[in-house]
Structures are given as C-alpha cells and as structure tokens.
Design an enzyme around this catalytic site. Sequence first.
Site, short mmCIF file in Angstrom:
data_model
loop_
_atom_site.label_atom_id
_atom_site.label_comp_id
_atom_site.label_asym_id
_atom_site.label_seq_id
_atom_site.Cartn_x
_atom_site.Cartn_y
_atom_site.Cartn_z
N TRP A 131 0.80 -1.22 0.00
CA TRP A 131 0.00 0.00 0.00
C TRP A 131 0.84 1.27 0.00
O TRP A 131 0.31 2.36 -0.22
CB TRP A 131 -0.88 0.01 1.27
CG TRP A 131 -0.07 -0.42 2.46
CD1 TRP A 131 0.04 -1.68 2.98
CD2 TRP A 131 0.84 0.39 3.21
NE1 TRP A 131 0.95 -1.70 4.02
CE2 TRP A 131 1.45 -0.43 4.18
CE3 TRP A 131 1.19 1.75 3.18
CZ2 TRP A 131 2.40 0.04 5.09
CZ3 TRP A 131 2.14 2.22 4.09
CH2 TRP A 131 2.72 1.37 5.02
N ASN A 132 2.15 1.21 0.31
CA ASN A 132 2.85 2.46 0.65
C ASN A 132 3.07 3.40 -0.54
O ASN A 132 3.11 4.62 -0.38
CB ASN A 132 4.14 2.20 1.42
CG ASN A 132 5.20 1.53 0.62
OD1 ASN A 132 4.89 0.89 -0.39
ND2 ASN A 132 6.44 1.64 1.05
N LYS A 155 -2.44 -8.58 -7.26
CA LYS A 155 -3.11 -8.64 -5.95
C LYS A 155 -2.51 -7.48 -5.16
O LYS A 155 -1.34 -7.50 -4.77
CB LYS A 155 -2.80 -9.97 -5.25
CG LYS A 155 -3.51 -10.12 -3.91
CD LYS A 155 -2.54 -10.00 -2.75
CE LYS A 155 -3.21 -10.04 -1.41
NZ LYS A 155 -3.79 -8.73 -1.00
N HIS A 156 -3.32 -6.44 -4.95
CA HIS A 156 -2.83 -5.28 -4.22
C HIS A 156 -3.13 -5.45 -2.74
O HIS A 156 -3.86 -6.37 -2.33
CB HIS A 156 -3.49 -4.02 -4.78
CG HIS A 156 -2.60 -2.80 -4.74
ND1 HIS A 156 -1.59 -2.65 -3.82
CD2 HIS A 156 -2.57 -1.67 -5.51
CE1 HIS A 156 -0.98 -1.49 -4.03
NE2 HIS A 156 -1.55 -0.88 -5.06
N GLY A 207 6.89 -6.28 -0.26
CA GLY A 207 6.17 -6.28 1.01
C GLY A 207 7.07 -6.70 2.15
O GLY A 207 8.29 -6.51 2.11
N SER A 208 6.46 -7.29 3.15
CA SER A 208 7.17 -7.62 4.39
C SER A 208 7.85 -8.99 4.29
O SER A 208 7.58 -9.77 3.37
CB SER A 208 6.16 -7.65 5.54
OG SER A 208 5.24 -8.70 5.29
N GLU A 229 11.02 -7.99 -3.07
CA GLU A 229 11.43 -6.64 -2.65
C GLU A 229 10.89 -6.45 -1.24
O GLU A 229 9.71 -6.14 -1.07
CB GLU A 229 10.83 -5.60 -3.60
CG GLU A 229 11.32 -5.69 -5.03
CD GLU A 229 12.71 -5.13 -5.20
OE1 GLU A 229 13.21 -4.47 -4.27
OE2 GLU A 229 13.31 -5.36 -6.26
N CYS A 263 10.31 1.77 2.28
CA CYS A 263 11.28 0.71 2.54
C CYS A 263 12.69 1.28 2.61
O CYS A 263 13.51 0.85 3.42
CB CYS A 263 11.17 -0.38 1.49
SG CYS A 263 11.21 0.26 -0.18
P1 NAP Z 1 2.81 -7.16 3.62
O1 NAP Z 1 1.93 -7.36 4.78
O2 NAP Z 1 3.78 -8.24 3.27
O3 NAP Z 1 1.87 -6.83 2.39
C1 NAP Z 1 2.37 -6.65 1.08
C2 NAP Z 1 1.45 -7.35 0.11
O4 NAP Z 1 1.59 -8.76 0.31
C3 NAP Z 1 -0.02 -7.05 0.32
O5 NAP Z 1 -0.68 -7.07 -0.91
C4 NAP Z 1 -0.48 -8.20 1.20
O6 NAP Z 1 -1.85 -8.43 1.15
C5 NAP Z 1 0.30 -9.33 0.55
N1 NAP Z 1 0.49 -10.52 1.36
C6 NAP Z 1 0.96 -10.59 2.62
N2 NAP Z 1 1.05 -11.90 3.00
C7 NAP Z 1 0.62 -12.65 1.95
C8 NAP Z 1 0.46 -14.04 1.73
N3 NAP Z 1 0.77 -14.94 2.66
N4 NAP Z 1 -0.01 -14.44 0.53
C9 NAP Z 1 -0.32 -13.55 -0.43
N5 NAP Z 1 -0.20 -12.21 -0.28
C10 NAP Z 1 0.27 -11.76 0.90
O7 NAP Z 1 3.66 -5.84 3.75
P2 NAP Z 1 3.30 -4.53 4.53
O8 NAP Z 1 3.75 -4.74 5.93
O9 NAP Z 1 1.92 -4.09 4.29
O10 NAP Z 1 4.26 -3.53 3.75
C11 NAP Z 1 5.35 -2.93 4.34
C12 NAP Z 1 6.61 -3.74 4.11
O11 NAP Z 1 6.94 -3.71 2.74
C13 NAP Z 1 7.78 -3.11 4.83
O12 NAP Z 1 8.58 -4.12 5.38
C14 NAP Z 1 8.51 -2.39 3.72
O13 NAP Z 1 9.86 -2.14 3.99
C15 NAP Z 1 8.30 -3.32 2.58
N6 NAP Z 1 8.49 -2.63 1.31
C16 NAP Z 1 9.53 -2.99 0.52
C17 NAP Z 1 9.78 -2.31 -0.67
C18 NAP Z 1 10.92 -2.69 -1.58
O14 NAP Z 1 10.88 -2.30 -2.74
N7 NAP Z 1 11.91 -3.41 -1.14
C19 NAP Z 1 8.93 -1.29 -1.04
C20 NAP Z 1 7.87 -0.95 -0.21
C21 NAP Z 1 7.65 -1.64 0.97
P3 NAP Z 1 -2.83 -7.92 2.33
O15 NAP Z 1 -2.80 -6.43 2.30
O16 NAP Z 1 -4.16 -8.47 1.91
O17 NAP Z 1 -2.32 -8.49 3.61
#
Ligand code: NAP
Length: 473
Positions: A131-132, A155-156, A207-208, A229, A263
Amino acid sequence: MAYKTVNPYNNELVKEYPSATADDIEKALSTGYALYKKWRDEPAASRADALHKIADLLRKNEDELAKIATTDMGKLYAESKGEVELCAIIADYYADNGAEMLKPTPISSRNTGDAEIYHQSTGVLMMVEPWNFPYYQIMRVFAPNFMVGNPMILKHASNTPGSAEAFEKIVKDSGAAAGSLTNLFASYDQVSEIIADPRVQGVALTGSKRGGQSVAENAGKNLKKNSMELGGSDAFVVLSDADVDKAVDLAWRVRIYNAGQVCTSDKRFIVADNLYDEFLKKLKANFEKLVPGDPMDPKTTIAPMNSKRAKEKLQGQIDKAVAGGAKVYYGNEPVDLPGQFLQPTILTDIDKDNPEFYDEMFGPVAQVFKVGSDQEAIDLANDSELGLGGIVVSEDAQHGKAVAEKIETGMVFVNSFLVSLPELPFGGVKGSGYGRELSQLGLNAFTNEKLIVTAQEPDWNNPAGGLAVFNGK
Ligand code: NAP
C-alpha cells in the site's frame, strides 16, 4: 482479508470491495495466457504507444488519482501527485527504450555459428504489491513486463483497493489489450492457487518478510521464478567531515516522507561523535516544526500512518525499545486527532541487546547512534538482517563513496536522497530480498534469456570434439 478503503485521516469507511470469485480467477488466467501467446508473435515496439498513452492518462488524471491514493492510505496529497508523475515517467521510459533494450544480445563465441541471447516473454506474472506507494509499486513491475510481453495479474494490499482499481482502469482506458493487467481482490489462498497454475511463470512481491516468505515458499514449491522486494532498515551515515546542516536537512526529509513508511527511508542514523549532539538538536528542531492534519490540506506536513494496525504495531515497537533501555530524545506523545497519527519520534541509546535493535520501524521514528570512526559506522550499518539501501553524507564525496562501497546493501547514495528512476536498479540483499526491479535488470527479471545459435552447417572441427566423435566423424 476484506478489501476496503478506510480513510486513515478520519477513520471513515469509504468503500468495501467484493472478493474475487473462482470465475474471476479463471478469466484472468485464460485472458492473460491467450494474450501472452498473441504477444509472442508481435514485436515489443507494437506495445509502446499504449504505454505512452498510459503515461498521458496518468498525467491527465493526476489530481483524481492522487486523491484516491491519499484517501486509501493517508499520504500527503502533494506526495501522491508526485507518485503519479513518477509512474508516468517510468511508463514513458519503457515505451521509449523497452524495445531497444530487448533486442537480442550477440555473444562473441568460438566458431559454432552466430550466438545470440534473445530476451523473450515467459507467461503470465502474479504480482503482489503493498500500500505504501499504491501506484508506483505496480508500475515498477508493469511497465517493463508490458514491453516484454508478460501479461500480469495484480493482488494489491487490502487497504488500497481504490488505487488498484484506478490503475487497472487507466490501463484499460489506454486501449492496451484486455488481460495486460487484471486486478483481483484475491485472498492469500487464491494467490497460492494462481501461483501454482501452469499458465503463470513468474511471481513478483513487494512487502514484508512475512508476506515474502509465504509467497516465495509457494513460488519455490511450484518452481516459479520470483523476485522479492522486502523491508529495509537503511543506515544514514554522517561522517565526521560532513556539514551537519546539510546532513540534517536530508535526514528529517528522508525519515518523514510518506510518514516514514518507505522501505528505503533511512531508519538508523549513524552519526560521527563530533557531530552527534548538534545533529540530534537540529533533527529535533525539524521534527518539532511538523504539522499533523488533513493530508489533502497543503499546510499539513506530517501525514497519518496508513492504518490503525500499522500505528499500533509501531507504537508497540517504540514501547518495547524504551522498555529495553532506549531513550526518547523527542516525541512519543499522543497526537490529539482522530486519525492514525504517530508523533515523529527520536530514539537514542539503542544497544545491540535491545529487543528492537534488528527490527524495521516502518513509520516516523528515527533511531540515532553515535560512532567513533568510519569503521565503527560501517560495522554498525552492516549489523542488520536487512540490506536494502542507505545514504552516506560527507563533504568529501570520494570519502563518502569509499564508505558506500563497504555497506552491504543493494543501493547506496552519497550526499543525496535515495531516488528511484526507471533507469536505476531497485532492490536489496540479505533479508531485503533478491532480484531487481526497474533498469535493464528489472526488464530482464522475467524474460527467457534464450540462446539461439545459427550456423550454415555443423563445424566438425569444433573443439567440443566429443560431439563430433558421437556423430561418427
Ligand atoms: P505485507 O503485509 O507483506 O503486504 C504486502 C502485500 O503482500 C499485500 O498485498 C499483502 O496483502 C500481501 N500478502 C501478505 N502476505 C501474503 C500471503 N501470505 N499471501 C499472499 N499475499 C500476501 O507488507 P506490509 O507490511 O503491508 O508492507 C510494508 C513492508 O513492505 C515493509 O517491510 C517495507 O519495507 C516493505 N516494502 C519494501 C519495498 C521494496 O521495494 N523493497 C517497497 C515498499 C515496501 P494484504 O494487504 O491483503 O495483507
């Protein structure tokens, strides 16, 4: 998880979205796969006009798109507008350069014939995005892969469905073929099913660690190429010869931009001991000036965090850090507004045994450390499970560069904020993931690097003589 927009500024439920059905998924896969096969017979250049049109539509609809993103996840309206423009820049770049960058690469080889590497499409991609930066994260994967000819399923994040729909509509309105990008409000289980489908040949997640581990495990189980990422706990290294005013001017901006939810937003400020006190004082002075409020109001300078869950998580991390011995130099007071505001906070005295030492603090919290030498700064910067980016500040750019070379991350900027542009690779090492998005590397992330050797006839004198013997010569 249900897909809905809850405005983080006032907690108002704006809209709920229906979940994807099994039919939606099958339709996305079959349309995407048919398009993959069609695109295989068409040159990449034939897709450039549609990508330019996407850039035009992004610019034309910038205000509306920015409002949707700000309502979804709370960032300042001006930042949302900047994000839309960056997406347009990325789309234009790949429209202008993608076809040329995808031309076969000749290899100078022994006398086997003409050897070339073709960069061909591989199939449908599943992209899972956070989402960020609700548009830019999609565009990082979309623009290069659209030129390659890999149709995509998105899948957003469940809290940015408005932005997902808006992006999909821009692609549709551009006249790009149906299936180029299909947004699905899919559950985790449905994402797993899509990844397992043979029509899908790649998976990109931003994501995370939690999300990355789960999706990468699925991709690995199904032998699907994937790029991850993930998070960052980037170091902002202020060397002893830095100009402290210049350093602070960069520091507060990189930490506060997007309410600190980036991130590559530096989370650990590692400051030479001769500048430490002054750095802290000046960082605090800048944090004090920030004005929380409606992110649509240009007078607001610090946005709410994206969700109640995110704010509560970060508050819990601050509490844990303080219980573990960290000192609050500034902030950590409640903000008297109904939205998801967290007061910008500065923490010091975080020892290696603090429970938060290795955690990413994804919000407006700066951890500041004092070091006695360059080597100590490098060691502390590298004492992290993550390895995404970083910044080094020095009045001597070569000195800064020498330190940058020793930092174990995917990207380091000297005397500059970390900027993402279509020609620069984006990605990390260690727990920050693998693979790169954008640049030539990102363009080739999901291509089949296919070798074609063309000869008039076999060269029986080739040093790979075993083959000649096998053939009875
Ligand atoms: P997140 O919980 O991992 O969510 C990111 C995406 O993954 C969302 O669409 C989420 O869906 C989905 N997701 C999570 N678990 C999943 C699973 N088991 N199966 C399928 N889809 C899944 O990440 P966040 O905490 O919202 O985002 C912040 C993190 O992203 C931070 O750690 C940040 O540093 C990192 N990030 C990295 C970058 C980079 O380019 N390296 C850029 C931006 C952010 P839902 O929303 O439905 O849970």
